[in-house]
Scaffold this motif. Sequence first.
Motif, PDB file in Angstrom:
ATOM      1  N   ARG A 208     -16.874   0.833 -10.199  1.00 18.34           N
ATOM      2  CA  ARG A 208     -15.448   1.183 -10.062  1.00 18.34           C
ATOM      3  C   ARG A 208     -14.590   1.213 -11.437  1.00 18.34           C
ATOM      4  NH1 ARG A 208     -11.872   0.779  -5.674  1.00 18.34           N
ATOM      5  NH2 ARG A 208     -13.822   0.564  -4.431  1.00 18.34           N
TER       6      ARG A 208
ATOM      7  N   TRP B 185     -19.295  -6.166  -2.281  1.00 18.47           N
ATOM      8  CA  TRP B 185     -18.446  -5.359  -3.284  1.00 18.47           C
ATOM      9  C   TRP B 185     -18.263  -5.950  -4.691  1.00 18.47           C
ATOM     10  CZ3 TRP B 185     -17.904  -0.853  -1.261  1.00 18.47           C
ATOM     11  CH2 TRP B 185     -17.992  -0.652   0.142  1.00 18.47           C
ATOM     12  N   GLU B 186     -18.915  -7.184  -4.858  1.00 18.79           N
ATOM     13  CA  GLU B 186     -18.767  -7.667  -6.201  1.00 18.79           C
ATOM     14  C   GLU B 186     -19.537  -6.897  -7.311  1.00 18.79           C
ATOM     15  OE1 GLU B 186     -20.909  -9.374  -3.961  1.00 18.79           O
ATOM     16  OE2 GLU B 186     -18.783  -9.506  -2.747  1.00 18.79           O
TER      17      GLU B 186
ATOM     18  N   HIS C 270      -7.951   1.951  -6.897  1.00 15.46           N
ATOM     19  CA  HIS C 270      -7.412   1.428  -5.918  1.00 15.46           C
ATOM     20  C   HIS C 270      -8.087  -0.232  -6.006  1.00 15.46           C
ATOM     21  CE1 HIS C 270      -6.350  -0.462  -1.974  1.00 15.46           C
ATOM     22  NE2 HIS C 270      -5.535   0.717  -1.736  1.00 15.46           N
ATOM     23  N   PRO C 271      -7.278  -1.042  -5.941  1.00 11.70           N
ATOM     24  CA  PRO C 271      -7.652  -2.376  -6.012  1.00 11.70           C
ATOM     25  C   PRO C 271      -8.917  -2.969  -5.105  1.00 11.70           C
ATOM     26  CG  PRO C 271      -5.245  -2.505  -5.766  1.00 11.70           C
ATOM     27  CD  PRO C 271      -5.827  -0.886  -5.429  1.00 11.70           C
ATOM     28  N   LYS C 272      -8.910  -2.304  -3.838  1.00  7.70           N
ATOM     29  CA  LYS C 272     -10.130  -2.632  -2.916  1.00  7.70           C
ATOM     30  C   LYS C 272     -11.019  -1.520  -2.713  1.00  7.70           C
ATOM     31  CE  LYS C 272      -6.905  -4.240  -0.171  1.00  7.70           C
ATOM     32  NZ  LYS C 272      -6.300  -4.658   0.928  1.00  7.70           N
TER      33      LYS C 272
ATOM     34  N   GLY D   6     -15.061   3.073  -1.367  1.00  9.52           N
ATOM     35  CA  GLY D   6     -15.927   1.908  -1.825  1.00  9.52           C
ATOM     36  C   GLY D   6     -17.672   2.659  -1.936  1.00  9.52           C
TER      37      GLY D   6
ATOM     38  N   LEU E 139     -12.493   1.064  -0.248  1.00  8.19           N
ATOM     39  CA  LEU E 139     -11.885   1.460   1.260  1.00  8.19           C
ATOM     40  C   LEU E 139     -12.949   2.162   1.897  1.00  8.19           C
ATOM     41  CD1 LEU E 139      -8.260   2.563  -0.223  1.00  8.19           C
ATOM     42  CD2 LEU E 139      -8.790   0.528   0.817  1.00  8.19           C
TER      43      LEU E 139
ATOM     44  N   GLU F 278       0.848  -1.163  -0.005  1.00  5.50           N
ATOM     45  CA  GLU F 278      -0.092   0.045  -0.140  1.00  5.50           C
ATOM     46  C   GLU F 278       0.758   1.323  -0.207  1.00  5.50           C
ATOM     47  OE1 GLU F 278      -3.345   0.598   0.008  1.00  5.50           O
ATOM     48  OE2 GLU F 278      -3.978  -1.651   0.153  1.00  5.50           O
TER      49      GLU F 278
END
Lengths: 337, 337, 337
Positions: free
Chosen positions: C268, C261-262, C178-180, C253, C182, A92
Amino acid sequence: MPMRHFLSTEDWSRSELQSLIDRAREFRDSPRGDALKGKSIALLFFNPSLRTRTSFDLGAHQLGGHAIVLDARGSVWPVEFEEGAVMDQGPEEHVKEAARVLSSYVDLIAIRAFPKFEDWQAEREDPLITAYAKYATVPVINMETIVHPCQELALMMALQDRLGDVRGKDFLLTWVPHPKPLNTAVANSAILIASKFGMNVRMLVPDEVYTLDPRYMGAAERFCADAGCRFSLTTNVEEAYSGAHAVYAKSWGALPFYGQWEAEAPYRAKGAGFMVDEAKMALTDDGVVSHCLPMRRNVKIADAVVDSQAFLGISEAENRLHVQKAIMETLARGTTN
Amino acid sequence: MPMRHFLSTEDWSRSELQSLIDRAREFRDSPRGDALKGKSIALLFFNPSLRTRTSFDLGAHQLGGHAIVLDARGSVWPVEFEEGAVMDQGPEEHVKEAARVLSSYVDLIAIRAFPKFEDWQAEREDPLITAYAKYATVPVINMETIVHPCQELALMMALQDRLGDVRGKDFLLTWVPHPKPLNTAVANSAILIASKFGMNVRMLVPDEVYTLDPRYMGAAERFCADAGCRFSLTTNVEEAYSGAHAVYAKSWGALPFYGQWEAEAPYRAKGAGFMVDEAKMALTDDGVVSHCLPMRRNVKIADAVVDSQAFLGISEAENRLHVQKAIMETLARGTTN
Amino acid sequence: MPMRHFLSTEDWSRSELQSLIDRAREFRDSPRGDALKGKSIALLFFNPSLRTRTSFDLGAHQLGGHAIVLDARGSVWPVEFEEGAVMDQGPEEHVKEAARVLSSYVDLIAIRAFPKFEDWQAEREDPLITAYAKYATVPVINMETIVHPCQELALMMALQDRLGDVRGKDFLLTWVPHPKPLNTAVANSAILIASKFGMNVRMLVPDEVYTLDPRYMGAAERFCADAGCRFSLTTNVEEAYSGAHAVYAKSWGALPFYGQWEAEAPYRAKGAGFMVDEAKMALTDDGVVSHCLPMRRNVKIADAVVDSQAFLGISEAENRLHVQKAIMETLARGTTN
């Protein structure tokens, strides 16, 4: 005084290292100081620690400073250190930011980061601490990576306390058994410091696959040559112990099998009889023996040897506190935070 | 003054313990001191902690000292404490080395190490802290193992603050419900301290399988006998609460089922109605009630009781800070690091 | 002075916040103080931290105080905060006891507790820190929950240092990849502080599903209206960057997909080109850019921008130390422990 790091004893001259040991002896007699008054040190642990954490924290406190322990194992994200990386994977944060921000808070940064036992060609560059040292604007201290320079000074201090001037004396680094392949850091460090201080260095290994990385073998050979001493490697126990003044025990994994340890097993088996015991010690010249801690009794060194006057391991561990104070004091001298 | 450990109140006389409580009251009024000036304490946690960690760290600081918190759960290898062991299994270090090195750094060592719920015959010997105390060259303090002596002093301080002289007053230790079988340490400690201070001690349990270890039952009976008090065990709720001056609630696992807890379930079920509530408290002689924290509300003690003036749990928790400072001050007196 | 918490900047006026920033500037020049002499602060971390832990610990020390770091992730049981709960599930302790006992030990309590990404309707109430603040008898400081008020002050201090008076200047909060998914905390905080200080606030998002919680959108709109400024939301990159004086990058997010989240993935994906780069910055009015750390290089912000003079992220991170000292000093003024 320009800013210096303490990453490896390779970057410090023998007389500089001797000064640190001499200062450590003063701290042993008189533990308090004010070299870190109003200053702070971050202790960044990527691997567990008991002695290192205690001795650095306490040492900083005794010098009037404040240590902040950062457990970077689970509590902090992994750090990227490749230049220009597109950071869409695990890390990160880039070491550029991590090192600069930490430098804006504290006056010294100490780092423990063992290799990951995945790829020695990458890990032999010691990339994490090297990157921190590059981007930090405060001195960085090595608390063990692929070398362990604080342990080196603690060992040399203990040896000098018992042997007096060590020059020309015979130092044996012996591989000893252990259930698992371990980091080579302390082995690398043992031959660095013994050779730098002018001892004849012998390495006893079960097989030549236990030869250490050329960087450290080469440095030790060079230091020995410079001092007019001998450097040798043997698989012969009797030859190795014969007449030794100091025996240092350590177990490590053979680099050719790095990360693929199953294949190392038959070579490891050859050293099954390599535990330090009374019979072997009887071959030495009334030699002392030490080991960095932790140490498995009756696997690496037999109880009878550990519990004898020859064993310096407790003194060596205590010396960690004293030498690290000398290191912190010296490095902090150049900072003005 | 010879070096003393604080492992169990069994080793300390009532008047010595009273002196510690009296000193704790002074610290409550005037928190600062210099008994640990230039000194340090290692806090070694083999189990989690909030209050203990905070109160020891803060207490040491308020006495001019420095606490070093060592989380020995995951950050440090397990420790061998068997004499002569061939250490080819899990532990990387023997307690002989661990205790001696730590002693070379710090002036006091405090240890939290719960039993592992595997084999009570081994664990009733409290092997870890006993071994540390044997090899450490500085005083060792028990932060909870199979007894919890710091909690004992905090409880007695709270009781005396509310009841005045506790001698001859009726103390009830009641087993209370909890989803899981817990350590007996605080239960052992409750009967030790109440009996040592001359209270009549009653234990209320769902079944006789909840009888505590003979070491602590025997000590409490002996202390009661010495003080001319009664010691009794009952499964009758009304009898137990009737006329009590102080109620102490605690849940624990039945020792006959140690490590095989499924078989304990039917006995545990007998205590389903054992929560401390207003109806039960009405049977007491205007009694106070306490519990060491953490405490499940409305499982162990009903909200109406916790939120009443009778509840001493917050004071008892606060007292931990004060009594531990008294303990550290007293033990450090003998050290010269 | 009555006791105050520092839970959200919503509870503090602009002039109060400005005073904290002004005091922080004094601390930058002159780091030592004695506002916490003889006082202590508990730092309760339910989530990991590097900068926050270091800057609070060091800040407290520089003010003469003592910080106690409590890692509440694995080392401490979960805490119940529902009134009247029958505590027969996971939590071993009620926040009533936890907060009151901690208050009996220390003078300030700071808490980091991210939402759990399970149920935004419950988590938008910020239940843990709210409950601590309700039952604690000492001031509570927010170290990041669903807002991050310390980061807000650090950001505003950095903006003022570079832009001077920020009133009427254009502030862009841009969502970045961002990959995820947040936490929204820093995004909520960015629009709160920019609007409170009288900036025109624009939000750039890949889709309207990235609108923040009405509590924070509403507050920012209200603050903007009060100051005669504009508040706007757009999905148009060019429009968003055009003429901006300050760009703040953050990924988060989308709340409609909270915990599932899927289903957020296609939205995204619309922001794939939203990284801050030189081309976008060229549209600004010679704008500065910042990001709270950690920050993924070349995913959120391109190297060329991070390594330019426009980047304030390191200063913002350094400012954390200074503003937190101002906060601790101000809150501690009312306490008398």
